[in-house]
Scaffold this active site. Structure first.
Site, PDB file in Angstrom:
ATOM      1  N   CYS A 203      30.370   8.447  45.340  1.00 60.29           N
ATOM      2  CA  CYS A 203      31.001   9.025  46.520  1.00 60.29           C
ATOM      3  C   CYS A 203      30.057   8.921  47.724  1.00 60.29           C
ATOM      4  O   CYS A 203      29.313   9.861  48.045  1.00 60.29           O
ATOM      5  CB  CYS A 203      31.402  10.475  46.247  1.00 60.29           C
ATOM      6  SG  CYS A 203      32.383  11.167  47.564  1.00 60.29           S
ATOM      7  N   THR A 446      50.545  29.738  46.417  1.00 63.37           N
ATOM      8  CA  THR A 446      51.903  29.199  46.509  1.00 63.37           C
ATOM      9  C   THR A 446      52.529  29.593  47.835  1.00 63.37           C
ATOM     10  O   THR A 446      52.186  30.622  48.422  1.00 63.37           O
ATOM     11  CB  THR A 446      52.800  29.686  45.355  1.00 63.37           C
ATOM     12  OG1 THR A 446      54.086  29.098  45.538  1.00 63.37           O
ATOM     13  CG2 THR A 446      52.945  31.182  45.301  1.00 63.37           C
ATOM     14  N   THR A 458      57.286  27.876  41.883  1.00 61.87           N
ATOM     15  CA  THR A 458      56.636  26.635  41.447  1.00 61.87           C
ATOM     16  C   THR A 458      55.606  26.876  40.348  1.00 61.87           C
ATOM     17  O   THR A 458      54.850  25.979  39.994  1.00 61.87           O
ATOM     18  CB  THR A 458      55.918  25.957  42.641  1.00 61.87           C
ATOM     19  OG1 THR A 458      54.937  26.866  43.148  1.00 61.87           O
ATOM     20  CG2 THR A 458      56.863  25.569  43.729  1.00 61.87           C
TER      21      THR A 458
HETATM   22  C1  LIG Z   1      51.903  21.784  44.762  1.00 62.74           C
HETATM   23  C2  LIG Z   1      53.073  22.300  45.464  1.00 62.74           C
HETATM   24  C3  LIG Z   1      54.327  21.796  44.878  1.00 62.74           C
HETATM   25  C4  LIG Z   1      53.038  23.776  45.556  1.00 62.74           C
HETATM   26  C5  LIG Z   1      54.155  24.374  46.357  1.00 62.74           C
HETATM   27  N1  LIG Z   1      54.242  23.885  47.694  1.00 62.74           N
HETATM   28  C6  LIG Z   1      54.035  25.883  46.368  1.00 62.74           C
HETATM   29  O1  LIG Z   1      54.158  26.485  47.396  1.00 62.74           O
HETATM   30  O2  LIG Z   1      53.851  26.485  45.373  1.00 62.74           O
END
Ligand SMILES: CC(C)C[C@H](N)C(=O)O
Length: 552
Positions: A203, A446, A458
């Site tokens: 890196c 999230t 999610t």
């Molecule tokens: C990695 C993403 C799909 C997370 C999503 N935007 C969330 O608010 O949890």
């Protein structure tokens, strides 16, 4: 053009940085004064007279006579890339405007002022979707100011993390703490260990930044010639660096023992400090490659003194972006959402045996995955000099050898919450607490969105990513049903995650574009943050378990 700074260039960069330090003051009066001096200094400088009054006016922190000599020999050309970087990155609007004014004035005086080659902090993300240093999000802006004051720059990594201020906060605190806070290791050692860690993944980006920091800390410039020039004590860290980076399951208590016994030995808390720095920089390299972090403007491939080159480069970056956008469709996210819903509605639990089988299946499937092009570009000699045994790399955990004695790491036997965290706290001040906060924030982060959908739970998707990464490192969460990984992560996404966690230097823009197509850029960065942290936790778990075994 070489894409790595030579030692002299690095040294000049450091001197130029020192010269501009007053511009980074939180006090607007000092900034104003510094700008005034620079303004007239540059006018006279462009006529050939060095701005001695600029350098002598501001007492430089490390008043080393050699530095002073080199400072007064600094040419305008040496300093322009810094000025350009500050003009782009300074979060103080007054300084930014004034600096652009100075650059303009210099152009008027026919000075060849360089232009930036990158369009923003990431070469994967168009500038108009990135967060700018002048962002009007108060929390992000405050963090940018802190980062700028700490590092005399707002590096591209920090800028990109600006999408997620909740995360950026503990990230910066951790980085600042392990490099500049209380701790057993001397400062120059810390930066040098960071160089060694980043070099394991080739890196260049992090190696350069850390080289500069190393010199700013007053480090011995000869050490930058390579590992042969550093004290034996640092060389002894090679083995641990290499294993931790690529096959952490091989760490045994004997590695710790070797370091803590004998001549030039390490104290246990020094070892722990070093391990945290190593893991931090291995995983940060993943983030740099995964998000296509652009070279810093002041590095040799971040700017150009030729006008035409800059424009064509930016244009091609824009074009490739446009063609990608046209390919997007909505179906992927909808399908994913359906699957997540089904999973969270499922009530029958798999038996322990089934769970174990699924974990093993997931692991051997991961070993079959063909990751991005296997023809890794050969590391440059500038990087090789900080590594030992450069061919040692990741090996699939599932293929660790017939009859291998290395069992799966069961999280119920040794977990971060119950064991790792407190051991770390005990051996190295409160670093366990800081890291714990960072892990928790990342795991729970999230916005309840997915692409253009709102109010989405999610959690199953995020958990699948986290556990899949740790699965590649042989870590098994006993209560988790790995079928979810299979349901939620499609093969290309798994391949992307595998490339990044195991061979980050192979990632290309095409890889980034072709997965999670309907996700926003901030969401792709979010996934990259999870990869960084899940891997960091995996490395630390193996290392801390070995330390615990050594101690008992
Ligand atoms: C990695 C993403 C799909 C997370 C999503 N935007 C969330 O608010 O949890």
């Amino acid at each position: 053009m070489s894409d790595c700074l030579s030692m002299d260039q690095t040294r000049i960069s450091v001197l130029a940085l020192k010269m501009f330090v007053p511009l980074c003051s939180r006090d607007a009066r000092i900034r104003g004064q510094a700008l005034e001096f620079l303004d007239c200094g540059f006018k006279s400088w462009s006529n050939g007279r060095p701005p001695v009054h600029v350098t002598s006016k501001f007492h430089l922190k490390h008043g080393d006579p050699e530095d002073e000599k080199m400072l007064s020999a600094l040419t305008l050309k040496d300093c322009l890339p810094f000025l350009l970087m500050l003009a782009y990155q300074c979060p103080f609007n007054d300084v930014r405007e004034k600096l652009f004014g100075i650059l303009h004035m210099l152009r008027m005086c026919h000075v060849n002022v360089p232009s930036s080659l990158s369009s923003g902090p990431s070469s994967f993300i168009p500038l108009d979707e990135a967060i700018l240093p002048s962002t009007d999000n108060k929390k992000t802006h405050d963090l940018f100011v802190d980062a700028f004051l700490q590092n005399n720059r707002l590096d591209h990594i920090t800028q990109l993390m600006g999408f997620h201020p909740q995360y950026l906060d503990p990230f910066l605190r951790t980085q600042n703490y392990i490099l500049k806070g209380d701790g057993p290791l001397p400062y120059d050692y810390r930066n040098y260990i960071a160089i060694m860690a980043s070099a394991r993944h080739c890196c260049t980006h992090l190696v350069r930044l850390q080289k500069q920091e190393f010199l700013l800390q007053g480090g011995n410039k000869n050490w930058l010639n390579g590992l042969d020039w550093v004290p034996q004590k640092l060389q002894d860290l090679n083995e641990l660096n290499k294993i931790l980076a690529h096959r952490p399951w091989l760490i045994k208590k004997s590695h710790i023992e070797k370091l803590t016994k004998g001549k030039d030995n390490w104290s246990l808390s020094e070892v722990v400090h070093a391990i945290v720095i190593l893991a931090h920089f291995h995983c940060l390299s993943t983030f740099v490659f995964g998000c296509g972090i652009s070279p810093e403007i002041d590095s040799s491939d971040g700017h150009t003194f030729q006008k035409s080159a800059a424009t064509s480069n930016n244009l091609s970056a824009e074009n490739s972006w446009n063609s990608h956008e046209a390919a997007d469709t909505e179906a992927g996210v909808e399908l994913l959402m359906q699957k997540m819903k089904t999973i969270s509605e499922q009530h029958e639990e798999a038996s322990q045996e089934e769970k174990l089988k699924c974990f093993q299946k997931e692991q051997s499937q991961s070993a079959e995955l063909i990751t991005a092009n296997d023809n890794t570009p050969l590391p440059k000699s500038d990087i090789l000099r900080y590594t030992d045994d450069p061919d040692f790399s990741y090996q699939d955990f599932a293929k660790r050898g017939e009859g291998s004695e290395i069992p799966t790491f069961r999280i119920q036997d040794y977990s971060w919450d119950d064991h790792g965290y407190s051991l770390l706290n005990r051996l190295y001040n409160d670093v366990g607490t800081i890291l714990d906060e960072k892990f928790k924030i990342t795991y729970d982060l999230t916005y309840y969105t997915m692409g253009f959908k709102n109010n989405v739970d999610t959690s199953t998707f995020r958990r699948a990513i986290w556990n899949y990464i740790q699965c590649m490192y042989g870590i098994r969460h006993d209560d988790y049903d790995y079928r979810e990984v299979n349901e939620l992560l499609e093969k290309p996404l798994k391949a992307y995650i595998k490339t990044l966690s195991c061979y980050p230097e192979r990632t290309t823009k095409k890889d980034y574009d072709s997965v999670m197509r309907e996700f926003k850029h901030s969401e792709k960065v979010h996934v990259n943050l999870m990869m960084l942290e899940a891997r960091m936790q995996a490395e630390l778990l193996y290392a801390l378990r070995a330390i615990m075994r050594y101690m008992t």
